[in-house]
Design a protein around this motif. Structure first.
Motif: not given
Length: 567
Positions: A353-371
């Motif tokens: 996650i940290e690698k991606l945010i460093k490259k794209a700081q404006n992205i909202q990272m949203l973990q989801v859960y489901g089955l």
């Protein structure tokens, strides 16, 4: 001055009291005295309608906007065309293929624009949809054909040979409809293009369809918590409910479609999988988004599509997040239009996650859960949250609880098995009442098989898996399925399979094999035998020969012992 200090102290005390009351109210509204976590979001009303009625509800708001477009060829379908093609295909299924209410149609295709009219056309015909991984071998496909007993198959030229071989193995004679370009129609198949271009088809036959909200509409196959794949019966109400739950203003992952705005979602997650089918395709079409399809993941074409279509929403699994953050070809400019990125299917490592945010700081990272069994969404992080290890809070109309081995509900921050209750929970497993009874309680709680905890504000953190499924690149691999295949080898007496950590895929299957007395076999021989019968991500990466396997007194394989002693 003294008066000002008194007022200041009084104000601070008042604010502190209100904050405490607010926090207390929040906890009381989330946690019940029975240690059940209720959704903090307002309940939503779920109408009694079938899935396609829900998809077409707001059609007049965006009829000429693009519904589906191929990221490689630019082949596209507008919403009005999607409606017309779906109705036409549904009518053709009833008239030319004698599909009737409750029949099953099997779809084996890559992500292409035609996937949507195929799915919705089957539903318009009153039938159920079961999807198959387009990379499956004939051996894997034939098992699903036997279990689901479809009346027609829909494929693409690349999957038709596999479908034909699977039909031979299943000893079935079922028509194959091929999504083609007319020039490369495989022998013995019916052209999808010719079917949908027939302007003389009688659409009146669709009035004969008798389907209601409680009828099963999707039949994906899942291994559940253990064992071989089972048909998951998802009703119209299940899917419609989960769509409306995703529309809630506080938790939604999209912006409204208007004259000026239309979000674009990149459909690289496969449509045969519940995440790709229901969250990426079905739900996003229900709210007027543009779904950009990618048939197969290749770094160069993926990056080109990402840049070309100004993607605003990315739905991903952990391997894709790792790729976006670490691949040199993915530049900040490619990710500038992306407003939100959701990740599901498996826990997401924080360094990725940290690698991606460093490259794209404006992205909202949203973990989801489901089955698969929950249609699929259960929880999501909300915009602005930076608690990336959490999968968020339960969406509207959803309840969660964590229980110990005695079935007692546990309080905040205690680890146990996660149970889920809500309108998105499946009806059950097809033709398997015992498996259904084992995973759904009498009062409607679905046993997820995941070890988890719920914090004070109801946020979910997945700790581990009770179930023995192996997650390879976010895809499920059932140990029992691989064990069954291995034991078909003439030299094998017994086999056990577990998942072991792998830096690139998350986990990989590792097999422990016992040979029959007097037989000899090389590891490569067994690995190749399995590879011919399963798709790539299920293939064995490691084999260990054993004299015997650890089992309990009743003969059940102790995979835990294999993991502790040999991994």
């Amino acid at each position: 001055m003294a008066l000002r200090k008194v007022i200041s102290r009084s104000l601070k005390k008042l604010l502190a009291t209100r904050t405490y009351s607010l926090n207390l109210c929040l906890k009381q509204s989330v946690w019940t005295p029975e240690n059940i976590v209720q959704s903090p979001y307002k309940p939503v009303d779920i109408p009694n309608r079938i899935l396609t009625e829900h998809i077409w509800e707001n059609l007049e708001r965006w009829p000429d906007k693009t519904a589906m477009v191929c990221g490689l060829t630019n082949r596209s379908i507008t919403y009005h065309q999607l409606y017309r093609l779906s109705k036409t295909f549904g009518a053709q299924l009833r008239t030319k293929f004698q599909i009737t209410d409750g029949d099953i149609v099997c779809v084996m295709m890559n992500n292409v624009p035609e996937y949507a009219p195929v799915i919705f056309g089957i539903i318009e015909a009153g039938a159920l949809v079961t999807t198959v991984n387009p990379t499956y071998t004939p051996y894997e496909v034939h098992r699903q054909l036997v279990l689901s007993n479809p009346k027609a198959l829909v494929g693409i030229p690349e999957t038709v040979p596999v479908l034909k071989e699977a039909l031979k193995l299943a000893k079935k004679n079922i028509p194959i409809i091929c999504c083609d370009t007319k020039s490369n129609l495989p022998v013995g198949t019916v052209s999808f293009q010719e079917l949908i271009e027939d302007n003389h088809v009688n659409l009146e036959v669709l009035k004969e369809v008798n389907m209601n909200s409680e009828d099963v509409v999707l039949l994906p196959y899942s291994s559940g918590t253990t064992g071989l794949p089972k048909g998951v019966e998802l009703t119209n109400r299940n899917i419609v409910a989960n769509c409306i739950q995703q529309d809630d203003e506080e938790t939604r992952h999209f912006d409204d479609t208007t004259i000026e705005n239309q979000d674009s979602v990149l459909a690289v997650l496969p449509f045969y999988h519940i995440y790709g089918l229901c969250i990426v395709m079905i739900h996003k079409l229900s709210v007027g988004c543009k779904v950009v399809t990618v048939p197969k993941f290749h770094p160069n074409t993926f990056i080109a599509t990402l840049e070309k279509f100004n993607i605003s929403l990315l739905c991903a699994a952990p391997p894709l997040v790792l790729f976006l953050g670490s691949h040199d070809g993915v530049k900040s400019k490619h990710l500038e239009p992306v407003k939100r990125l959701t990740s599901g299917a498996a826990p997401l490592p924080k360094p990725d996650i940290e690698k991606l945010i460093k490259k794209a700081q404006n992205i909202q990272m949203l973990q989801v859960y489901g089955l698969t069994e929950t249609s699929p969404l259960v929880t999501t992080l909300t915009a602005g949250s930076q608690n990336y290890t959490s999968a968020g809070k339960p969406i509207s109309n959803t309840e969660l609880k964590v229980i110990n081995s005695e079935g007692k509900s546990l309080g905040p921050n205690k680890v146990g098995e996660l149970l889920i209750r809500g309108p998105q929970v499946m009806r059950g497993y097809k033709d398997n009442p015992e498996a259904t009874k084992n995973c759904i309680t009498e009062d409607g709680w679905f046993k997820s098989g995941d070890l988890a905890s719920l914090d004070n504000d109801g946020s979910l953190t997945i700790a581990d898996r009770l179930k023995e499924l192996i997650k390879v690149k976010g895809y499920q691999v059932a140990p029992a399925e691989l064990e069954s295949v291995i034991k078909e080898h003439p030299a094998v007496l017994d086999a056990g399979v577990i998942g072991v950590p792998d830096q690139s895929t998350g986990e990989r299957p590792k097999a422990f094999v016992v040979l029959k007395e007097g037989y000899r076999s090389e590891k490569n021989d067994i690995a190749n035998f399995v590879a011919e019968r399963v798709t790539e991500y299920k293939r064995l990466k490691e084999i260990v020969f054993m004299d015997s396997l650890p089992k309990n007194p009743s003969g059940k394989l102790l995979r835990r012992v294999l993991r502790e002693k040999y991994c």
